[in-house]
Design a protein around this motif. Structure first.
Motif, PDB file in Angstrom:
ATOM      1  N   VAL A 129       0.947  -1.090   0.098  1.00  0.00           N
ATOM      2  CA  VAL A 129       0.131  -0.119  -0.010  1.00  0.00           C
ATOM      3  C   VAL A 129       0.873   1.216   0.023  1.00  0.00           C
ATOM      4  O   VAL A 129       1.960   1.259   0.791  1.00  0.00           O
ATOM      5  N   VAL A 130       0.618   2.225  -0.820  1.00  0.00           N
ATOM      6  CA  VAL A 130       1.197   3.534  -0.974  1.00  0.00           C
ATOM      7  C   VAL A 130       0.585   4.640  -0.598  1.00  0.00           C
ATOM      8  O   VAL A 130      -0.953   4.784  -0.677  1.00  0.00           O
ATOM      9  N   ALA A 131       1.230   5.750  -0.172  1.00  0.00           N
ATOM     10  CA  ALA A 131       0.517   7.149   0.259  1.00  0.00           C
ATOM     11  C   ALA A 131       0.665   8.033  -0.845  1.00  0.00           C
ATOM     12  O   ALA A 131       2.093   8.433  -1.248  1.00  0.00           O
ATOM     13  N   SER A 132      -0.114   8.701  -1.418  1.00  0.00           N
ATOM     14  CA  SER A 132       0.040   9.644  -2.634  1.00  0.00           C
ATOM     15  C   SER A 132      -0.357  10.978  -2.461  1.00  0.00           C
ATOM     16  O   SER A 132      -0.929  11.583  -1.426  1.00  0.00           O
ATOM     17  N   GLY A 133       0.401  11.866  -3.028  1.00  0.00           N
ATOM     18  CA  GLY A 133       0.396  13.499  -2.770  1.00  0.00           C
ATOM     19  C   GLY A 133      -1.019  14.090  -3.107  1.00  0.00           C
ATOM     20  O   GLY A 133      -1.333  14.904  -2.978  1.00  0.00           O
ATOM     21  N   ASP A 134      -1.870  13.059  -4.265  1.00  0.00           N
ATOM     22  CA  ASP A 134      -3.189  13.586  -4.466  1.00  0.00           C
ATOM     23  C   ASP A 134      -4.236  13.185  -3.476  1.00  0.00           C
ATOM     24  O   ASP A 134      -5.431  13.416  -3.670  1.00  0.00           O
ATOM     25  N   GLY A 135      -3.768  12.722  -2.327  1.00  0.00           N
ATOM     26  CA  GLY A 135      -4.690  12.225  -1.294  1.00  0.00           C
ATOM     27  C   GLY A 135      -5.247  10.982  -1.316  1.00  0.00           C
ATOM     28  O   GLY A 135      -6.110  10.510  -0.565  1.00  0.00           O
ATOM     29  N   LEU A 136      -4.879  10.169  -2.247  1.00  0.00           N
ATOM     30  CA  LEU A 136      -5.136   8.802  -2.647  1.00  0.00           C
ATOM     31  C   LEU A 136      -4.450   7.922  -1.704  1.00  0.00           C
ATOM     32  O   LEU A 136      -3.208   7.874  -1.619  1.00  0.00           O
ATOM     33  N   ILE A 137      -4.845   6.743  -1.491  1.00  0.00           N
ATOM     34  CA  ILE A 137      -4.252   5.556  -0.759  1.00  0.00           C
ATOM     35  C   ILE A 137      -4.456   4.311  -1.948  1.00  0.00           C
ATOM     36  O   ILE A 137      -5.538   4.176  -2.108  1.00  0.00           O
ATOM     37  N   LYS A 138      -3.514   3.644  -2.330  1.00  0.00           N
ATOM     38  CA  LYS A 138      -3.302   2.738  -3.193  1.00  0.00           C
ATOM     39  C   LYS A 138      -2.755   1.320  -2.896  1.00  0.00           C
ATOM     40  O   LYS A 138      -1.764   1.357  -2.207  1.00  0.00           O
ATOM     41  N   LEU A 139      -3.297   0.354  -3.115  1.00  0.00           N
ATOM     42  CA  LEU A 139      -3.011  -1.077  -2.833  1.00  0.00           C
ATOM     43  C   LEU A 139      -2.773  -1.741  -4.240  1.00  0.00           C
ATOM     44  O   LEU A 139      -3.408  -1.796  -5.239  1.00  0.00           O
ATOM     45  N   PHE A 140      -1.282  -2.076  -4.372  1.00  0.00           N
ATOM     46  CA  PHE A 140      -0.626  -2.914  -5.378  1.00  0.00           C
ATOM     47  C   PHE A 140      -0.394  -4.265  -5.302  1.00  0.00           C
ATOM     48  O   PHE A 140      -0.356  -4.528  -4.026  1.00  0.00           O
ATOM     49  N   ASP A 141      -0.795  -5.017  -6.407  1.00  0.00           N
ATOM     50  CA  ASP A 141      -0.349  -6.629  -6.310  1.00  0.00           C
ATOM     51  C   ASP A 141       0.695  -6.951  -7.094  1.00  0.00           C
ATOM     52  O   ASP A 141       0.334  -6.453  -8.596  1.00  0.00           O
ATOM     53  N   THR A 142       1.660  -7.362  -6.828  1.00  0.00           N
ATOM     54  CA  THR A 142       2.778  -7.938  -7.714  1.00  0.00           C
ATOM     55  C   THR A 142       2.360  -8.735  -8.900  1.00  0.00           C
ATOM     56  O   THR A 142       3.012  -9.128  -9.753  1.00  0.00           O
ATOM     57  N   THR A 143       1.075  -9.595  -8.557  1.00  0.00           N
ATOM     58  CA  THR A 143       0.338 -10.441  -9.859  1.00  0.00           C
ATOM     59  C   THR A 143      -0.546  -9.605 -10.455  1.00  0.00           C
ATOM     60  O   THR A 143      -0.841 -10.013 -11.635  1.00  0.00           O
TER      61      THR A 143
END
Length: 380
Positions: free
Chosen positions: A77-91
């Motif tokens: 999970v990452v913290a972004s400058g546009d106010g979004l929080i995103k969850l990435f999956d390597t698959t």
């Protein structure tokens, strides 16, 4: 010492995988995070010592922090400058598998709960801390140090056009250079306790450190000034001592605190001639002076209760040895100090992490020079 260049992107956050001894994630931002895209790198450390990019995702705004999932080996999970929080999956190679938007300004930090493992925490320049579950679209709880009861229930802020200035973080306004930016309530760091599933520590630009217990009706348990009124940029729990924490700030110092020694400054004595805002705060258990500029991050070693690492705008990462004895805390004897300096970076050093694997002492740093370094703190 191993290295990797995040070409075109300046490093902000870095973390070893809790599942694989050879995997790192790095959160980066173009143009030093002021404007432009971000990129999440997943790096592999090969047996012969070469660091290669396994995969990466580009985002519409800079990334300021990240945390590996504690329940899924492929997710971050990452913290972004546009106010979004995103969850990435390597698959899943192209897009995040989930995203959340409730924060109203830049999300500056994210930390996964090491005990509960089903939730994580984020903090933002909007002055709030939010608790999330990866299985829910809305946050479970919002902690607000300025609120009367310290919790709020906030409706989700849905995605809007970037041209709508009223919903775009201040940093990304077209005329942001002409607008004042008050960082006094910015949440710079928040960490779940490694000893309790419900305890958190956080810090903000007003030099305040807050201790929270999210199980209670009034979660804020303790608040104190940590760096003489100057901005506190990072906090971390000692992995072996449940009442010992570290903080770092713009006063160039790293401080060690025993929470049992601290009374709440929000309830000053009626006889005090000074307002609460003028209080310098309690006396730390230990203090380390050596950095030449503000200390950006501090982190305790997962292998040694007395070792911690710091990164700074002076372009160095430093290893410290805390020899203070909390059992003799009233003697106020400060012992220990710098054990080594890593000076390979050529710009601000922002992120750091200790490896959970192999020989104790391996760690990684990243900074604005577009470099990731992997090194052994025991060899400094």
């Amino acid at each position: 010492m191993l290295s990797f260049r995040t070409q075109g992107y300046n490093g902000y956050g870095i973390q070893y995988s809790p599942y694989f001894d050879n995997k790192l994630a790095v959160a980066t931002a173009a143009n030093y995070g002021l404007v432009g895209n971000g990129k999440l790198f997943i790096l592999d450390i090969e047996p012969l010592g070469r660091v290669r990019e396994q995969m990466s995702w580009e985002t519409q705004d800079g990334l300021f922090d990240l945390a590996w999932s504690e329940i899924h080996e492929n997710q971050c999970v990452v913290a972004s400058g546009d106010g979004l929080i995103k969850l990435f999956d390597t698959t899943v190679a192209q897009f995040p598998i989930m995203q959340w938007r409730e924060h109203q300004r830049e999300v500056f930090l994210v930390n996964w709960n090491l005990v509960d493992k089903t939730n994580f925490v984020t903090g933002s320049w909007d002055g709030t801390i939010k608790i999330w579950s990866h299985q829910r679209q809305e946050s479970m709880l919002t902690l607000d140090p300025l609120s009367h009861d310290f919790t709020t229930k906030t409706a989700p802020i849905h995605a809007t056009a970037r041209g709508n200035i009223s919903t775009v973080p201040l940093l990304h306004h077209p005329n942001h250079q002409k607008q004042p930016s008050d960082t006094s309530h910015c949440i710079y760091s928040a960490q779940f306790s490694p000893h309790s599933p419900s305890m958190l520590i956080s810090c903000n630009g007003s030099s305040q450190v807050h201790i929270w217990d999210i199980r209670t009706p009034h979660p804020l348990q303790l608040s104190f000034i940590s760096h003489n009124g100057m901005e506190t940029l990072s906090v971390d729990w000692n992995k072996y001592k449940s009442t010992v924490v570290a903080s770092a700030g713009t006063d160039k110092s790293v401080r060690i605190w025993d929470l049992r020694m601290i009374s709440n400054i929000d309830q000053p004595s009626a006889q005090s001639p000074m307002p609460a805002s003028h209080h310098r705060g309690p006396t730390p258990l230990n203090e380390f002076i050596g950095h030449e500029f503000a200390v950006r991050r501090v982190q305790w070693s997962p292998h040694d209760s007395r070792e911690l690492m710091s990164t700074s705008y002076d372009m160095t990462a430093r290893i410290w040895r805390d020899e203070s004895d909390e059992r003799a805390r009233f003697l106020n004897t400060k012992v220990g100090g710098a054990r080594g300096i890593m000076g390979r970076h050529r710009e601000f050093v922002i992120g750091c992490d200790y490896s959970l694997w192999g020989e104790p002492g391996w760690c990684a740093t990243t900074g604005w020079d577009e470099m990731v370094y992997i090194w052994d703190s025991k060899r400094l």
